[in-house]
Write an enzyme that holds these catalytic residues in place. Structure first.
Site, PDB file in Angstrom:
ATOM      1  N   ASP A  90      31.883  35.793  44.279  1.00 54.35           N
ATOM      2  CA  ASP A  90      31.716  37.190  43.877  1.00 54.35           C
ATOM      3  C   ASP A  90      30.630  37.350  42.823  1.00 54.35           C
ATOM      4  O   ASP A  90      30.008  38.410  42.726  1.00 54.35           O
ATOM      5  CB  ASP A  90      33.045  37.773  43.394  1.00 54.35           C
ATOM      6  CG  ASP A  90      33.889  38.313  44.550  1.00 54.35           C
ATOM      7  OD1 ASP A  90      33.300  38.644  45.592  1.00 54.35           O
ATOM      8  OD2 ASP A  90      35.116  38.397  44.414  1.00 54.35           O
ATOM      9  N   HIS A 123      36.024  42.477  40.778  1.00 55.29           N
ATOM     10  CA  HIS A 123      36.665  41.300  41.370  1.00 55.29           C
ATOM     11  C   HIS A 123      36.569  40.101  40.428  1.00 55.29           C
ATOM     12  O   HIS A 123      37.552  39.389  40.217  1.00 55.29           O
ATOM     13  CB  HIS A 123      36.004  40.948  42.708  1.00 55.29           C
ATOM     14  CG  HIS A 123      36.137  42.006  43.750  1.00 55.29           C
ATOM     15  ND1 HIS A 123      35.502  41.948  44.973  1.00 55.29           N
ATOM     16  CD2 HIS A 123      36.823  43.181  43.753  1.00 55.29           C
ATOM     17  CE1 HIS A 123      35.797  43.007  45.680  1.00 55.29           C
ATOM     18  NE2 HIS A 123      36.593  43.778  44.957  1.00 55.29           N
ATOM     19  N   TYR A 127      39.652  37.776  38.354  1.00 51.89           N
ATOM     20  CA  TYR A 127      39.923  36.336  38.299  1.00 51.89           C
ATOM     21  C   TYR A 127      40.117  35.887  36.844  1.00 51.89           C
ATOM     22  O   TYR A 127      41.010  35.090  36.548  1.00 51.89           O
ATOM     23  CB  TYR A 127      38.783  35.560  38.948  1.00 51.89           C
ATOM     24  CG  TYR A 127      38.461  36.036  40.351  1.00 51.89           C
ATOM     25  CD1 TYR A 127      39.478  36.293  41.273  1.00 51.89           C
ATOM     26  CD2 TYR A 127      37.148  36.259  40.752  1.00 51.89           C
ATOM     27  CE1 TYR A 127      39.190  36.754  42.545  1.00 51.89           C
ATOM     28  CE2 TYR A 127      36.853  36.716  42.028  1.00 51.89           C
ATOM     29  CZ  TYR A 127      37.874  36.969  42.914  1.00 51.89           C
ATOM     30  OH  TYR A 127      37.589  37.430  44.176  1.00 51.89           O
TER      31      TYR A 127
END
Length: 348
Positions: A90, A123, A127
Site C-alpha cells: 500500500d 490503509h 496497519y
C-alpha cells in the site's frame, strides 16, 4: 512529443475546455464540473468511493488485544508478516497512484485518483493502528522491515515495482497500460491470500476487529481495481493500435507469474497449520482470482477451469455492506470510537 509519450496535465489551461477531450494526452482546463464530465461512469464511481470513507479510529481493538497472545505461534507469525506485506504494497500504491494522476488529462478521473491515493494512506495507517494495539514498538519496527529481509517477499515486491518503474522512468502509452496490469495484480490478487487468512481467523471467532479492518481495505481495493480497469479500457479505446495479440499475451503471462508468486507466498506464510484453511483451496482461490482479474481487463482467462471460488464461506466477508451491519455478527454496528493512543486499552 511523439504519439507514444505522455504529457503531464497542466495546473490550468485557459485555452482548453472544462470537459476534457481525452483521458490521456487530452485538452482540459483542469476545472472540475461534475455536471459536465467526459466519462459518465466517473460520477457514480466518485459517489461509491465517498460512501466507502472510513478511518482506523472507528475500530475498537480491545477484544483483539486480549486474543492476540492466545493465537498459535504460526498464527501470530502469519498475522504479523501479512501485515508487513500489506504495509509495503500500500505504500508503493500511494506513490504509483500519484504518478498516474500526473498524466490523466481528465479532471474527474484525476479527482478519483487523488481519492484512491488518500484511501491507500488510510490503509497504511490501519496497519500501524493494528500493530500499535497488539505488539510493542520493537516488534512493530521489525514488521515494517520484513520487506527487506524475506526472499519470497522481495521477489513478489520487485515483480510489481519493476513494472511500475518502467512507467515512472519512461511514461508512455505502452508502459502505462502495462503498469495498470501490475496495479490490478497488486490490488486484486496479491492481497487475497492475506485477506483469506484474516477472514479465516474471524470465521473461527479470532481477531474479529482486525478482520473488520481488512474488510474495509478489501472493499476499497475492489473499487480501485474497477477504476484502473476503466482507465485501461478508456486508454485502449483512445489508442486501439495498442490492443494487440502481443499485449494480450503479456497480460496473460504476467497473471500466470503473479499467481505463481502468490502461491509460493501462501505456502511459506500459511503452511498446512491454519485451522480451516487448506493450501489446496488457497491455490485454487488464487488461480480463480487471477482468472477473474485477467478477464476484467478483457482477456482470456490464463488458467483452464478455476471458474468458481473454492472458499465459498469467504463471500460473507467480501461482499457485505459494512455501512449497514457488522458482517460477523449481522447486527447494527455500535463501535466505540477510540483514539490512536489507547486503541481500546481502557476496556481491558
Amino acid at each position: 512529443m511523439n504519439g507514444n509519450e505522455l504529457k503531464k496535465r497542466e495546473i490550468m489551461d485557459r485555452t482548453a475546455p472544462n470537459r476534457s477531450t481525452a483521458i490521456i494526452n487530452g485538452s482540459c482546463s483542469n476545472v472540475l464540473n461534475w455536471d459536465d464530465v467526459a466519462y459518465p461512469w466517473a460520477y457514480p464511481k466518485y459517489k461509491r468511493m465517498l460512501a466507502n470513507f472510513w478511518t482506523p479510529f472507528e475500530i475498537n481493538m480491545s477484544q483483539d488485544i486480549k486474543q492476540f497472545p492466545e493465537l498459535t505461534e504460526e498464527e501470530q507469525n502469519a498475522f504479523l508478516k501479512i501485515i508487513g506485506l500489506l504495509a509495503l504494497l500500500d505504500s508503493i500504491q500511494t506513490d504509483y497512484a500519484g504518478k498516474v494522476a500526473d498524466y490523466i488529462t481528465d479532471s474527474s478521473i484525476n479527482a478519483l485518483m487523488i481519492i484512491l491515493a488518500q484511501q491507500e494512506v488510510i490503509h497504511n495507517h490501519s496497519y500501524s493502528y493494528v500493530l500499535s494495539s497488539l505488539v510493542p514498538k520493537s516488534v512493530q519496527d521489525e514488521v515494517f522491515e520484513y520487506w527487506r529481509n524475506e526472499p519470497v517477499l522481495q521477489k513478489r515486491n520487485e515483480f510489481v515495482t519493476n513494472g511500475y518503474k518502467e512507467f515512472a522512468e519512461n511514461p508512455n502509452v505502452e508502459n502505462l497500460l502495462k503498469s495498470i496490469v501490475f496495479d490490478v495484480i497488486l490490488e486484486g490478487l496479491f492481497f487475497y491470500s492475506g485477506f483469506a487468512f484474516f477472514y479465516n481467523l474471524a470465521r473461527n471467532q479470532k481477531m474479529v476487529a482486525s478482520s473488520t479492518m481488512i474488510n474495509y481495505i478489501n472493499r476499497d481495493e475492489q473499487l480501485h481495481v474497477d477504476l484502473f480497469v476503466k482507465i485501461y479500457q478508456e486508454v485502449l479505446k483512445q489508442y486501439p493500435e495498442y490492443d494487440t495479440p502481443e499485449l494480450a499475451q503479456f497480460v496473460q503471462s504476467t497473471f500466470v507469474k503473479a499467481a505463481e508468486l502468490e502461491i509460493e507466498w501462501a505456502h511459506q506464510i500459511l503452511g498446512n497449520k491454519m485451522e480451516g484453511l487448506s493450501l489446496k483451496d488457497v491455490e485454487h482461490y488464487i488461480k480463480f482470482y487471477a482468472n477473474v482479474r485477467c478477464h476484467q481487463l478483457g482477456y482470456e482467462r490464463p488458467f483452464d477451469g478455476y471458474r468458481s471460488n473454492p472458499l465459498k464461506w469467504i463471500k460473507a466477508y467480501e461482499e457485505v455492506d459494512l455501512g449497514k451491519s457488522d458482517f460477523f455478527e449481522q447486527k447494527s454496528r455500535q463501535y466505540t470510537k477510540v483514539n490512536h493512543v489507547d486503541n481500546g486499552f481502557d476496556e481491558l
